[in-house]
Design a protein around this motif. Structure first.
Motif, PDB file in Angstrom:
ATOM      1  N   LYS A  43       0.870  -1.336  -0.078  1.00 29.23           N
ATOM      2  CA  LYS A  43      -0.015  -0.183   0.413  1.00 29.23           C
ATOM      3  C   LYS A  43       0.812   1.256   0.039  1.00 29.23           C
ATOM      4  N   VAL A  51      -3.425   3.872  -2.754  1.00 27.58           N
ATOM      5  CA  VAL A  51      -2.561   2.984  -4.152  1.00 27.58           C
ATOM      6  C   VAL A  51      -2.312   2.000  -3.629  1.00 27.58           C
ATOM      7  N   PHE A  53      -1.220  -2.238  -4.633  1.00 31.20           N
ATOM      8  CA  PHE A  53      -0.477  -3.165  -5.255  1.00 31.20           C
ATOM      9  C   PHE A  53      -1.600  -5.039  -5.873  1.00 31.20           C
ATOM     10  N   TRP A  58      -1.807  -1.615  -9.668  1.00 32.17           N
ATOM     11  CA  TRP A  58      -2.256  -0.657  -8.675  1.00 32.17           C
ATOM     12  C   TRP A  58      -3.664  -0.528  -8.861  1.00 32.17           C
ATOM     13  N   SER A  60      -6.993   2.011  -7.224  1.00 29.24           N
ATOM     14  CA  SER A  60      -6.847   3.351  -6.052  1.00 29.24           C
ATOM     15  C   SER A  60      -8.216   3.353  -5.030  1.00 29.24           C
TER      16      SER A  60
END
Length: 127
Positions: A43, A51, A53, A58, A60
Motif C-alpha cells: 500500500k 493505492v 498493488f 495498482w 486506487s
C-alpha cells in the motif's frame, strides 16, 4: 606535471572488506524464515490518495469522489447482473405477448365459427 593534478587519473580507492557470501546460497525455506514469506498487500499513500498493488495492478483505494475501487467494481458487477436480468425479463414479456396474441386470435376464430354454426342452425330450423 600539471598544475592542479591530472583529471583523467582518479585516486585509487581503498579495497573493500571481504563480506560473507553465505547468504547468497541459502535455501528458500531459510530465506522465508528470515525475511518472512507473506509480506501482505503493498500500500502506498500519497497525500489523501491510497493505492494498493493487487494482481499486478495498482488499484486506487480512495477514488476521486471518495468511493473505493472495490466498491466501484462491486457496483459495476451488480449493474451488469441487473441489466442481464432486465434483458431476460424483456424476452419473457415478449414471449407472453406473443402467446396472448395467439390465444386472442384463436378465440376470435372460435367465436366466428360458433356464430357461423349458430346461423346455420337457425337457418336449418327455419326450413
Amino acid at each position: 606535471m600539471p598544475l592542479f593534478g591530472n583529471k583523467f587519473s582518479p585516486k585509487r580507492t581503498t579495497p573493500r572488506k571481504a563480506t560473507a557470501l553465505a547468504h547468497l546460497h541459502t535455501t528458500l525455506d531459510k530465506q522465508s524464515q528470515e525475511f518472512g514469506s507473506d509480506l501482505g498487500a503493498v500500500k502506498v499513500k500519497l497525500g489523501q490518495h491510497e493505492v494498493v498493488f493487487d494482481d499486478g495492478q495498482w488499484i486506487s483505494e480512495t477514488g476521486g469522489s471518495g468511493v473505493s475501487h472495490k466498491e466501484v467494481k462491486k457496483l459495476k458487477k451488480q449493474n451488469q447482473q441487473l441489466s442481464e436480468e432486465n434483458n431476460l425479463l424483456k424476452i419473457k414479456i415478449e414471449i407472453l405477448l406473443d402467446m396472448l396474441s395467439e390465444t386472442t386470435a384463436d378465440s376470435h376464430l372460435q367465436e366466428n365459427e360458433i356464430s357461423e354454426l349458430k346461423s346455420m342452425v337457425k337457418s336449418g330450423k327455419k326450413r
